[in-house]
Design an enzyme around this catalytic site. Sequence first.
Site, PDB file in Angstrom:
ATOM      1  CE  LYS A   1      -4.655  -1.936   0.212  1.00 21.23           C
ATOM      2  NZ  LYS A   1      -4.440  -0.901   0.458  1.00 21.23           N
TER       3      LYS A   1
ATOM      4  CB  SER B   1      -1.029   0.433   1.103  1.00 18.04           C
ATOM      5  OG  SER B   1      -2.108   1.347   1.270  1.00 18.04           O
TER       6      SER B   1
END
Length: 522
Positions: A448, A423
């Site tokens: 991600k 992320s």
Amino acid sequence: MPRQPDLPRKYTESLLRLHTFHFLGSCNEDSWTNSLKGKEGLTRLSDRIFTKETRRSMRAWLRECVELVDATEMPLLFHSIRGRFFHSERKRSHSRRLNNKKRRGWLFLVASAMVALMVFSWTTDFAASTAWALTEENLIFLEAWRVIDRAYVDKTFNGQSWFRYREDALRHEPMNSREETYAAIRKMLASLNDPYTRFLEPEKFQSLRSGTSGAVTGVGLEVGFDSSSGVLELVVVAPVVGGPAARAGVVPGDVILAIDGVNVEGMSLYEAAQRLQGPDHSLVELTLLDKGPKQFRTIQLRREKVTLNPVTWDSCDVSKDGDNFKLGYIRLSTFNQNSIRSLKDAIERLREIGVAAYVLDIRNNSGGLFPAAIDIAKMWLDKGVIVYISDSKGVRDIYESDGTGVVASTEPLAVLVNKGTASASEILAGALKDNRRAVILGEPTFGKGKIQSVFELSDGSGMAVTVARYKTPANIDIDKVGIPPDFPLPFSIPMDGEGFCKCLEETTVECNFSPKVLFTRP
């Protein structure tokens, strides 16, 4: 009976667009067409004729469509209909245009009067009926539904009619208690097939918010995955100094086998963190495999509010090509509200003691606040694109460094990553790699490529919702792929400053490697 004037095509096209409003779920061509089949032998709305029968059917159809419309929104509906229904048509002969103007004028008066009457009567009827038609539990569910409707990145909603889902859920899903309502919301989110869009009960929502603000109620453990033994294990990366786990003797490298009797095999980092956190003063049981003597033990820890320090640092005295110099090691464990200030302080303090190069360790950093990742990237970059963002409307934002906020843009930099790097960490790693600001070492990252925002519902619960996708400065979509490193790490390098420096300074240890590995360009 003479044929009545055709319903203007612009009128019918506008009707077909009404279902785009968030409060009209069943207004579409098929629903009206089906209500008229067999009566006039026609199957397309654009072929309708303005007969009494058609008007009656249209009235019933619209009544069904506004079944869930809030009374305060009815004037908006009326003005939207009136504003969209009547427009000029293609050019025709002079006499035909005059006839069409008269015809449209007549239709406007009739349709406007009909819609005005319907709006007046439906507003009164619906305002009186919503009190018993929609319960408090229904309203919580609708609140969650509207958040997804407005903010979710995929406007196909995983290939389903989002309006139809709302109607079916309100009619068929039990919502007689808050637990049943939460179950209905979870089922709704599961239909999106997006593991990052999730529902959070009030206590978990507050725990998430406190975690991003720099404090959390838990046992004071930073955990991550380690596969150096050949098996993927959930290990203690670092205990918070003075926290419950540290006081109980938990040390880096201890393997967590179970949390409250639940085996952690197959559990995600997020799930493990959620199980470790909980209400203040509550108990949690951990089953551990000690790092040293390899003995099993079970301990009980009492949760308490722990201040999370996202940054730890150390300096290493190393030699490269016969020259001795200081190397600064910085571990960044998460992106919260303390990360920016803590990282800046670490860089400045290392610079004061004469550090000439930096290693930024973001292994097992699963992300956090998106703005923090952007600001930290700006510390290392004096110019260049950081990330490209696209939301549900396809709007493209470009986050760039313009030189403001730069702290260390010239010193050599190496970044350590692994499969637990995800992320916001991947945004940072991608920006530093694609701008050739740092050498990336380790394993491919998690992959991600989506961004979530957190929304609070009126009862204190909340949702984390995927609101955007991102690409690296090289325009690479890393979702489910990850960022490949420039080089693999030669050995399993410890995730703390003391252990890392030991691998560089002591030639007798198994993890010893040359500093050249860190800063060699691909």
